[in-house]
Write a protein that holds these residues in place. Structure first.
Motif, PDB file in Angstrom:
ATOM      1  N   GLY A   1       0.800  -1.218   0.000  1.00  0.00           N
ATOM      2  CA  GLY A   1       0.000   0.000   0.000  1.00  0.00           C
ATOM      3  C   GLY A   1       0.832   1.267   0.000  1.00  0.00           C
ATOM      4  N   THR A   2       1.931   1.265  -0.758  1.00  0.00           N
ATOM      5  CA  THR A   2       2.830   2.419  -0.799  1.00  0.00           C
ATOM      6  C   THR A   2       2.166   3.558  -1.559  1.00  0.00           C
ATOM      7  OG1 THR A   2       4.684   0.859  -0.831  1.00  0.00           O
ATOM      8  CG2 THR A   2       5.174   3.158  -1.342  1.00  0.00           C
ATOM      9  N   GLN A   3       1.808   4.636  -0.851  1.00  0.00           N
ATOM     10  CA  GLN A   3       1.045   5.721  -1.453  1.00  0.00           C
ATOM     11  C   GLN A   3       1.820   6.442  -2.544  1.00  0.00           C
ATOM     12  OE1 GLN A   3      -1.999   6.455  -1.251  1.00  0.00           O
ATOM     13  NE2 GLN A   3      -2.074   8.467  -2.241  1.00  0.00           N
ATOM     14  N   CYS A   4       3.119   6.688  -2.330  1.00  0.00           N
ATOM     15  CA  CYS A   4       3.887   7.432  -3.330  1.00  0.00           C
ATOM     16  C   CYS A   4       3.991   6.660  -4.641  1.00  0.00           C
ATOM     17  CB  CYS A   4       5.266   7.784  -2.791  1.00  0.00           C
ATOM     18  SG  CYS A   4       6.373   6.381  -2.559  1.00  0.00           S
ATOM     19  N   ILE A   5       3.970   5.318  -4.594  1.00  0.00           N
ATOM     20  CA  ILE A   5       4.019   4.526  -5.818  1.00  0.00           C
ATOM     21  C   ILE A   5       2.705   4.670  -6.594  1.00  0.00           C
ATOM     22  CG2 ILE A   5       4.377   2.238  -6.781  1.00  0.00           C
ATOM     23  CD1 ILE A   5       6.835   3.466  -5.477  1.00  0.00           C
ATOM     24  N   HIS A   6       1.577   4.706  -5.887  1.00  0.00           N
ATOM     25  CA  HIS A   6       0.299   4.986  -6.553  1.00  0.00           C
ATOM     26  C   HIS A   6       0.352   6.339  -7.256  1.00  0.00           C
ATOM     27  CE1 HIS A   6      -2.327   1.661  -5.361  1.00  0.00           C
ATOM     28  NE2 HIS A   6      -1.706   1.662  -4.174  1.00  0.00           N
ATOM     29  N   GLN A   7       0.935   7.328  -6.599  1.00  0.00           N
ATOM     30  CA  GLN A   7       1.007   8.664  -7.201  1.00  0.00           C
ATOM     31  C   GLN A   7       1.946   8.685  -8.397  1.00  0.00           C
ATOM     32  OE1 GLN A   7       2.156  10.622  -3.554  1.00  0.00           O
ATOM     33  NE2 GLN A   7       0.100  11.459  -3.230  1.00  0.00           N
ATOM     34  N   LEU A   8       3.042   7.955  -8.347  1.00  0.00           N
ATOM     35  CA  LEU A   8       3.989   7.922  -9.460  1.00  0.00           C
ATOM     36  C   LEU A   8       3.419   7.196 -10.669  1.00  0.00           C
ATOM     37  CD1 LEU A   8       7.335   7.155  -7.574  1.00  0.00           C
ATOM     38  CD2 LEU A   8       6.787   9.257  -8.806  1.00  0.00           C
ATOM     39  N   THR A   9       2.548   6.211 -10.441  1.00  0.00           N
ATOM     40  CA  THR A   9       1.981   5.429 -11.545  1.00  0.00           C
ATOM     41  C   THR A   9       0.568   5.892 -11.922  1.00  0.00           C
ATOM     42  OG1 THR A   9       1.224   3.796  -9.927  1.00  0.00           O
ATOM     43  CG2 THR A   9       3.353   3.395 -10.991  1.00  0.00           C
ATOM     44  N   PHE A  10       0.112   7.020 -11.361  1.00  0.00           N
ATOM     45  CA  PHE A  10      -1.167   7.645 -11.716  1.00  0.00           C
ATOM     46  C   PHE A  10      -2.370   6.758 -11.376  1.00  0.00           C
ATOM     47  CE2 PHE A  10       2.114   9.455 -14.364  1.00  0.00           C
ATOM     48  CZ  PHE A  10       1.866  10.819 -14.331  1.00  0.00           C
ATOM     49  N   THR A  11      -2.228   5.950 -10.347  1.00  0.00           N
ATOM     50  CA  THR A  11      -3.359   5.118  -9.913  1.00  0.00           C
ATOM     51  C   THR A  11      -3.954   5.643  -8.611  1.00  0.00           C
ATOM     52  OG1 THR A  11      -1.830   3.622  -8.744  1.00  0.00           O
ATOM     53  CG2 THR A  11      -2.427   3.056 -11.020  1.00  0.00           C
ATOM     54  N   ASP A  12      -3.586   6.862  -8.225  1.00  0.00           N
ATOM     55  CA  ASP A  12      -4.140   7.448  -7.000  1.00  0.00           C
ATOM     56  C   ASP A  12      -5.507   8.081  -7.252  1.00  0.00           C
ATOM     57  OD1 ASP A  12      -2.563   9.194  -8.604  1.00  0.00           O
ATOM     58  OD2 ASP A  12      -2.659  10.716  -7.032  1.00  0.00           O
ATOM     59  N   ASP A  13      -5.941   8.137  -8.521  1.00  0.00           N
ATOM     60  CA  ASP A  13      -7.274   8.651  -8.846  1.00  0.00           C
ATOM     61  C   ASP A  13      -7.676   8.086 -10.206  1.00  0.00           C
ATOM     62  OD1 ASP A  13      -9.103  11.201  -7.725  1.00  0.00           O
ATOM     63  OD2 ASP A  13      -9.377  10.755  -9.858  1.00  0.00           O
ATOM     64  N   SER A  14      -8.972   7.834 -10.339  1.00  0.00           N
ATOM     65  CA  SER A  14      -9.466   7.277 -11.607  1.00  0.00           C
ATOM     66  C   SER A  14      -9.384   8.280 -12.744  1.00  0.00           C
ATOM     67  CB  SER A  14     -10.910   6.785 -11.443  1.00  0.00           C
ATOM     68  OG  SER A  14     -11.749   7.853 -10.998  1.00  0.00           O
ATOM     69  N   ASP A  15      -9.447   9.557 -12.424  1.00  0.00           N
ATOM     70  CA  ASP A  15      -9.346  10.618 -13.427  1.00  0.00           C
ATOM     71  C   ASP A  15      -7.901  11.107 -13.459  1.00  0.00           C
ATOM     72  OD1 ASP A  15      -9.545  12.726 -15.139  1.00  0.00           O
ATOM     73  OD2 ASP A  15     -11.122  13.785 -14.022  1.00  0.00           O
ATOM     74  N   LEU A  16      -7.223  10.949 -14.592  1.00  0.00           N
ATOM     75  CA  LEU A  16      -5.818  11.321 -14.682  1.00  0.00           C
ATOM     76  C   LEU A  16      -5.579  12.794 -14.360  1.00  0.00           C
ATOM     77  CD1 LEU A  16      -4.636   9.350 -17.863  1.00  0.00           C
ATOM     78  CD2 LEU A  16      -4.016   8.919 -15.481  1.00  0.00           C
TER      79      LEU A  16
END
Length: 801
Positions: A663-678
């Motif tokens: 659940g690494t949050q910064c990795i979600h942000q780097l791969t643009f998966t932190d939100d469904s809308d880019l």
């Protein structure tokens, strides 16, 4: 002044250790060294016995001035000592012999930081400084001593063929309760070694600054200067033996080989004399201290003039210099001289060299600090030329806005415009950059480097293994922007011939504490930000190079996000902003108390995701008052465009694991998966923040071998996968790219420098391993080597000081 009086002065001013050589060591049978009441009697020629061969002996004298030992970043406290040795590169002619040591300034023997005195080891002919104690970083130990080595030349043919290796050893022992055994413990083995090569050309005459910087684990700076010349050693007689290759001249007194050797010696001494005269005049002019050498040949010594040649063959063309001296570089002149005249020329030029060398040593001792400063400045200027072997400089134009260009191509040309765009990026840019660097590396392997300067063996030992740096200076191209007046055109007009001209900060950046006064201190601060799961000392090698370039700079190695790089970039950025503001305020208060503070230059260096953290910190409200002081931004392999088009499948798999199971949050942000809308993702929103436009200099470091960060993302440029991608993903990517490039093209700074630097490491020695397969080797190489930083910083010093 006689040579005898000069010798007495040397003995008064400092210890004189004469290197005596026995006849057996000369490897010449039936040698009978001449003796006399003083050295001048030894130099007087004797031509009474035609069956005795007069032999000429010369030696290289290499004097090394050791000014100070400066601790940059030693890991261990304790006792240290410097050991110096010289040897021929081919290893066949023995070692350099310490002949003279002069202590310029007396060390504080009562201090707890220095014990004992310098010493000479007759076993390995080495010189060692007194042991000194290192207690803290940025500590200086003043040594201020000159040691001169003599290297006899038994084979005169080696004058133009052999090089000398200058070896520095760093000896270490921990702090001991019994100080009397410190020297014994130091003699065990060296902690670090650094070698330099003095090319054959340099041995005839050299006066250069030679900084000694051992290695990444022993980051110290030893300020040294190397002075070399060729001197007459002595003239002796030996019985002539006629062999099969002897050309009898009627008396059996000479051979062609012996005469050729004599001519080599005279020509070499003459060249060394001319070089020394030129260097003395240059030093005198540079430090504005007069030295009278123009009439030394007439007033102090006797010189051969054109009239002496009348005794030679009348058909020989008469060649002389404007001052009436014989031009001894002329082969025709030297071959025409009879043996007694040739020996006389050798004696007289040798005496002149001895006189000039003594004059230089006295001049150096009186003006040592000014000479050191001048040679140091000259060394810094010459670095860009010497290191250009591994640097390729190019200029590229800033591209058009990608989104608008894509729309125009689609509306006007349809599929034809898309085909043209695809054709431009049919080959992977990373592969093309790697191939270009490899071709340059192969050309270096075939290159014969024949310079006259001291060669650092860390670099010149194996030139083909040194990183290749391809520097792209990005210049202005017309873009559809809100501003019609671009700063790039102003820079190009002002600086057409220089790659590293950067102006001082604008007057609007002046701090209120200085008012309208132009005098005052410039507070220079550099903040270093580590990457994912990094350590605050990860960028210490880059910091050390920056410190060498500008010792007055203040450095902040950020620690607030250690062991906290798995969270949200917003939180990491906020912590960094608070740390930076606190550090800057503390340094401002200290600088204000000590004098007038004119302005601040606030620079940032980030590695990997540290670049995203520092760009996020610049959006924090606490940083707003300091944005106008931003100076240089050095991005070391930063994923500015994220991993939207990452082609490394192995690394992408690792990112998926981090997101899925940790659940690494910064990795979600780097791969643009932190939100469904880019367009609602973190990196997309960060691209709209005006963070880059405040810097005056922007340098993006990338490597086509780095598989951890996409090549295009580190360079802030388009990639082949994004071209022709009309999906929401492709459009969002190009919008982010345009947002970042617009900031760089913003007219907020009149003199902004924007460069992309490709660093291509030699990782062939690492073999096939998991690190090389997944691309981690090059990503970590940025932290484990400093040669690329040395090349860039010393080639563009105005960007870093």
């Amino acid at each position: 002044m006689s040579l005898f009086v000069q010798r007495l002065k040397w003995m008064i001013n400092g210890f004189n250790r004469s290197a005596s050589v026995s006849p057996k060591s000369l490897d010449c049978p039936d040698v009978k060294p001449l003796t006399g009441p003083n050295e001048l009697d030894v130099l007087k020629p004797s031509y009474s016995n035609p069956f005795k061969q007069r032999m000429m002996e010369v030696s290289n004298e290499i004097s090394i001035y050791i000014h100070r030992f400066h601790n940059l970043d030693l890991f261990q406290q304790g006792w240290y000592q410097l050991k110096i040795m010289l040897r021929w590169e081919d290893g066949d002619s023995g070692l350099g012999i310490p002949a003279r040591v002069v202590q310029y300034e007396a060390p504080d023997l009562g201090s707890n930081d220095i014990i004992g005195v310098w010493r000479i080891d007759d076993t390995d002919h080495s010189f060692s400084t007194p042991p000194f104690r290192i207690r803290y970083a940025r500590q200086d130990i003043l040594l201020a001593m000159m040691v001169s080595f003599s290297i006899p030349l038994y084979k005169l043919e080696g004058i133009s063929k052999s090089a000398v290796i200058l070896k520095f050893e760093l000896l270490y022992t921990p702090v001991l309760e019994n100080r009397s055994i410190v020297q014994t413990c130091l003699d065990t083995s060296p902690a670090a070694v650094h070698e330099f090569r003095l090319p054959p050309k340099a041995l005839l005459g050299l006066h250069v600054y030679c900084p000694v910087y051992f290695d990444a684990f022993h980051s110290v700076l030893v300020d040294t200067c190397v002075h070399a010349s060729l001197l007459k050693r002595r003239v002796y007689t030996t019985s002539q033996k006629v062999s099969s290759d002897t050309k009898d001249n009627g008396t059996g007194a000479s051979t062609w080989h012996d005469r050729a050797t004599q001519i080599i010696a005279v020509k070499a001494l003459s060249s060394a004399r001319d070089i020394l005269v030129e260097e003395l005049q240059k030093l005198s002019k540079a430090i504005d201290k007069p030295i009278d050498i123009k009439d030394f040949t007439l007033k102090e010594l006797t010189s051969l003039t054109q009239a002496d040649l009348d005794l030679a063959d009348a058909e020989v063309p008469k060649q002389q210099k404007p001052n009436g001296e014989v031009d001894y570089s002329s082969d025709s002149i030297l071959h025409s001289l009879p043996e007694d005249k040739l020996l006389k020329a050798f004696d007289l030029i040798g005496n002149q060299m001895f006189y000039l060398w003594s004059m230089f040593l006295n001049f150096h001792r009186v003006n040592v600090k000014k000479i050191l400063e001048f040679l140091c400045e000259e060394w810094a200027v010459d670095r860009q030329t010497e290191w250009s072997i591994w640097m390729v400089h190019t200029k590229v134009e800033m591209p058009h806005q990608h989104v608008s260009s894509m729309s125009e191509d689609s509306s006007s040309n349809g599929s034809r415009g898309k085909t043209l765009s695809l054709r431009k990026l049919t080959r992977d840019p990373a592969q093309m950059a790697a191939m270009r660097a490899e071709l340059h590396r192969r050309s270096i392997a075939q290159m014969r480097i024949n310079s006259r300067s001291v060669q650092d063996m860390y670099i010149f030992g194996d030139p083909s293994r040194i990183p290749i740096v391809i520097v792209e200076r990005v210049v202005h191209a017309p873009i559809s922007s809100t501003s019609g007046n671009s700063y790039f055109s102003q820079v190009e007009e002002k600086d057409k011939n220089s790659l590293n001209a950067v102006a001082d900060p604008k007057p609007s950046n002046t701090l209120s504490v200085a008012g309208t006064h132009q005098k005052g201190r410039i507070l220079k601060i550099v903040v270093f930000v580590h990457g994912f799961q990094g350590h605050h000392l990860d960028l210490r090698l880059v910091r050390n190079q920056w410190l060498l370039l500008d010792p007055k700079t203040e450095f902040l190695m950020s620690e607030v996000n250690e062991e906290k790089t798995s969270g949200d970039f917003r939180e990491m950025g906020q912590r960094l902003a608070q740390e930076v503001v606190s550090f800057v305020k503390k340094k401002m208060d200290k600088a204000s108390r000590s004098g007038v503070l004119r302005t601040i230059r606030l620079s940032f260096v980030g590695h990997s995701i540290g670049n995203i953290i520092l760009r996020t910190a610049l959006t924090d409200t606490a940083m707003i008052p300091y944005l106008r002081y931003l100076y240089t931004y050095l991005s070391v392999s930063g994923p500015h465009l994220g991993y939207l088009y990452s082609s490394n499948s192995l690394f992408n798999g690792g990112l998926w694991v981090l997101k899925k199971f940790r659940g690494t949050q910064c990795i979600h942000q780097l791969t643009f998966t932190d939100d469904s809308d880019l367009q609602n993702t973190f990196l997309y929103k960060l691209s709209k923040e005006r963070t880059l436009e405040h810097f005056q200099n922007i340098i993006l470091l990338s490597s086509p071998q780095d598989g951890y960060v996409p090549y295009h993302s580190a360079r802030i440029e388009s990639c082949a996968a994004s071209v022709g991608d009309n999906s929401r993903k492709g459009r969002a990517f190009l919008e982010m790219l345009d947002n970042l490039l617009d900031q760089i093209q913003s007219p907020s700074s009149e003199h902004r420098m924007f460069m992309r630097c490709d660093v291509n490491f030699d990782i062939s020695t690492q073999g096939t391993s998991l690190n090389t397969i997944i691309g981690r080797a090059a990503h970590i190489e940025f932290l484990e080597t400093d040669i690329f930083a040395k090349f860039i910083m010393w080639s563009f010093p105005d960007l870093f000081r």
